[in-house]
Design a protein around this motif. Structure first.
Motif, PDB file in Angstrom:
ATOM      1  N   LEU A 232       0.818  -1.203   0.000  1.00  0.00           N
ATOM      2  CA  LEU A 232       0.000   0.000   0.000  1.00  0.00           C
ATOM      3  C   LEU A 232       0.856   1.259   0.000  1.00  0.00           C
ATOM      4  O   LEU A 232       0.504   2.275  -0.599  1.00  0.00           O
ATOM      5  CB  LEU A 232      -0.937  -0.014   1.210  1.00  0.00           C
ATOM      6  CG  LEU A 232      -1.989   1.070   1.293  1.00  0.00           C
ATOM      7  CD1 LEU A 232      -2.872   1.093   0.056  1.00  0.00           C
ATOM      8  CD2 LEU A 232      -2.832   0.865   2.545  1.00  0.00           C
ATOM      9  N   THR A 233       2.016   1.189   0.621  1.00  0.00           N
ATOM     10  CA  THR A 233       2.942   2.323   0.623  1.00  0.00           C
ATOM     11  C   THR A 233       3.276   2.740  -0.809  1.00  0.00           C
ATOM     12  O   THR A 233       3.259   3.927  -1.143  1.00  0.00           O
ATOM     13  CB  THR A 233       4.219   1.961   1.398  1.00  0.00           C
ATOM     14  OG1 THR A 233       3.867   1.605   2.726  1.00  0.00           O
ATOM     15  CG2 THR A 233       5.195   3.110   1.431  1.00  0.00           C
ATOM     16  N   GLN A 234       3.553   1.771  -1.660  1.00  0.00           N
ATOM     17  CA  GLN A 234       3.881   2.065  -3.059  1.00  0.00           C
ATOM     18  C   GLN A 234       2.678   2.651  -3.785  1.00  0.00           C
ATOM     19  O   GLN A 234       2.819   3.618  -4.546  1.00  0.00           O
ATOM     20  CB  GLN A 234       4.355   0.797  -3.774  1.00  0.00           C
ATOM     21  CG  GLN A 234       4.682   1.037  -5.240  1.00  0.00           C
ATOM     22  CD  GLN A 234       5.130  -0.227  -5.954  1.00  0.00           C
ATOM     23  OE1 GLN A 234       5.454  -1.224  -5.325  1.00  0.00           O
ATOM     24  NE2 GLN A 234       5.150  -0.175  -7.268  1.00  0.00           N
ATOM     25  N   ALA A 235       1.507   2.110  -3.551  1.00  0.00           N
ATOM     26  CA  ALA A 235       0.309   2.625  -4.222  1.00  0.00           C
ATOM     27  C   ALA A 235       0.060   4.085  -3.840  1.00  0.00           C
ATOM     28  O   ALA A 235      -0.286   4.912  -4.701  1.00  0.00           O
ATOM     29  CB  ALA A 235      -0.904   1.765  -3.870  1.00  0.00           C
ATOM     30  N   LEU A 236       0.246   4.416  -2.563  1.00  0.00           N
ATOM     31  CA  LEU A 236       0.051   5.801  -2.125  1.00  0.00           C
ATOM     32  C   LEU A 236       1.073   6.731  -2.775  1.00  0.00           C
ATOM     33  O   LEU A 236       0.739   7.864  -3.154  1.00  0.00           O
ATOM     34  CB  LEU A 236       0.130   5.884  -0.598  1.00  0.00           C
ATOM     35  CG  LEU A 236      -0.990   5.175   0.161  1.00  0.00           C
ATOM     36  CD1 LEU A 236      -0.675   5.126   1.650  1.00  0.00           C
ATOM     37  CD2 LEU A 236      -2.328   5.826  -0.109  1.00  0.00           C
ATOM     38  N   GLU A 237       2.300   6.282  -2.913  1.00  0.00           N
ATOM     39  CA  GLU A 237       3.331   7.079  -3.592  1.00  0.00           C
ATOM     40  C   GLU A 237       2.942   7.326  -5.048  1.00  0.00           C
ATOM     41  O   GLU A 237       3.130   8.416  -5.583  1.00  0.00           O
ATOM     42  CB  GLU A 237       4.683   6.379  -3.505  1.00  0.00           C
ATOM     43  CG  GLU A 237       5.771   7.030  -4.349  1.00  0.00           C
ATOM     44  CD  GLU A 237       6.054   8.488  -4.012  1.00  0.00           C
ATOM     45  OE1 GLU A 237       6.354   9.262  -4.942  1.00  0.00           O
ATOM     46  OE2 GLU A 237       5.971   8.878  -2.827  1.00  0.00           O
ATOM     47  N   GLN A 238       2.412   6.322  -5.691  1.00  0.00           N
ATOM     48  CA  GLN A 238       2.044   6.438  -7.096  1.00  0.00           C
ATOM     49  C   GLN A 238       0.850   7.366  -7.285  1.00  0.00           C
ATOM     50  O   GLN A 238       0.786   8.099  -8.283  1.00  0.00           O
ATOM     51  CB  GLN A 238       1.813   5.048  -7.690  1.00  0.00           C
ATOM     52  CG  GLN A 238       3.121   4.288  -7.802  1.00  0.00           C
ATOM     53  CD  GLN A 238       3.007   2.809  -8.083  1.00  0.00           C
ATOM     54  OE1 GLN A 238       4.027   2.145  -8.116  1.00  0.00           O
ATOM     55  NE2 GLN A 238       1.820   2.265  -8.259  1.00  0.00           N
ATOM     56  N   VAL A 239      -0.080   7.384  -6.347  1.00  0.00           N
ATOM     57  CA  VAL A 239      -1.186   8.345  -6.400  1.00  0.00           C
ATOM     58  C   VAL A 239      -0.633   9.762  -6.271  1.00  0.00           C
ATOM     59  O   VAL A 239      -0.999  10.670  -7.026  1.00  0.00           O
ATOM     60  CB  VAL A 239      -2.236   8.068  -5.299  1.00  0.00           C
ATOM     61  CG1 VAL A 239      -3.237   9.211  -5.204  1.00  0.00           C
ATOM     62  CG2 VAL A 239      -2.946   6.739  -5.551  1.00  0.00           C
ATOM     63  N   SER A 240       0.271   9.946  -5.316  1.00  0.00           N
ATOM     64  CA  SER A 240       0.890  11.255  -5.120  1.00  0.00           C
ATOM     65  C   SER A 240       1.646  11.691  -6.371  1.00  0.00           C
ATOM     66  O   SER A 240       1.573  12.860  -6.776  1.00  0.00           O
ATOM     67  CB  SER A 240       1.841  11.201  -3.912  1.00  0.00           C
ATOM     68  OG  SER A 240       2.417  12.463  -3.686  1.00  0.00           O
ATOM     69  N   ARG A 241       2.360  10.766  -6.979  1.00  0.00           N
ATOM     70  CA  ARG A 241       3.115  11.062  -8.195  1.00  0.00           C
ATOM     71  C   ARG A 241       2.173  11.487  -9.329  1.00  0.00           C
ATOM     72  O   ARG A 241       2.471  12.414 -10.076  1.00  0.00           O
ATOM     73  CB  ARG A 241       3.951   9.847  -8.611  1.00  0.00           C
ATOM     74  CG  ARG A 241       4.647   9.960  -9.961  1.00  0.00           C
ATOM     75  CD  ARG A 241       5.557  11.135 -10.106  1.00  0.00           C
ATOM     76  NE  ARG A 241       6.696  11.024  -9.225  1.00  0.00           N
ATOM     77  CZ  ARG A 241       7.676  11.907  -9.165  1.00  0.00           C
ATOM     78  NH1 ARG A 241       7.658  12.970  -9.946  1.00  0.00           N
ATOM     79  NH2 ARG A 241       8.673  11.758  -8.341  1.00  0.00           N
TER      80      ARG A 241
END
Length: 127
Positions: free
Chosen positions: A49-58
């Protein structure tokens, strides 16, 4: 191919199903190994989920940088909304990292547990 919106909806449904299926002890939810497996999967999911949140932010960053975002509610300026959203997502990532670590710790601590004899209980577990 699954869209990001469908994948997020599937995660929400899976959590609802997990909550429902762990309400009461029964088939598939009666041994320490069952809890161990669930916690292991949750730790893996939290880490991802950490990666998914980063990708949303990106995505927000890239769209804003390209001039593709505009505030439509009139309450805030677009820049402020993007900064606020990305800041909240950063904090969510930090907390998700902490959640993942705590779940891994719980998973490790549970690894040596086994049920003795009749393990069915009618008492509320301590909180």
């Amino acid at each position: 191919m699954t869209t990001p919106m469908q994948a997020a909806s599937d995660i929400a449904a899976a959590v609802r199903n997990l909550n429902h299926s762990t309400l009461k002890q029964g088939e598939g939810w009666e041994y320490p190994g069952d809890a161990y497996s669930v916690i292991g999967s949750l730790a893996t999911g939290a880490h991802g989920l950490t990666q998914a949140l980063e990708q949303v932010s990106r995505l927000l960053y890239d769209l804003h940088k390209e001039g593709q975002l505009v505030s439509v509610d009139g309450a805030q300026e677009t820049d402020n909304q993007v900064v606020s959203a990305r800041g909240s997502l950063r904090m969510a990532r930090e907390r998700t990292d902490a959640l993942s670590a705590l779940l891994r710790d719980a998973h490790t601590a549970m690894s040596g547990l086994a049920a003795l004899g009749n393990h069915t209980t009618t008492q509320e577990p301590p909180r």
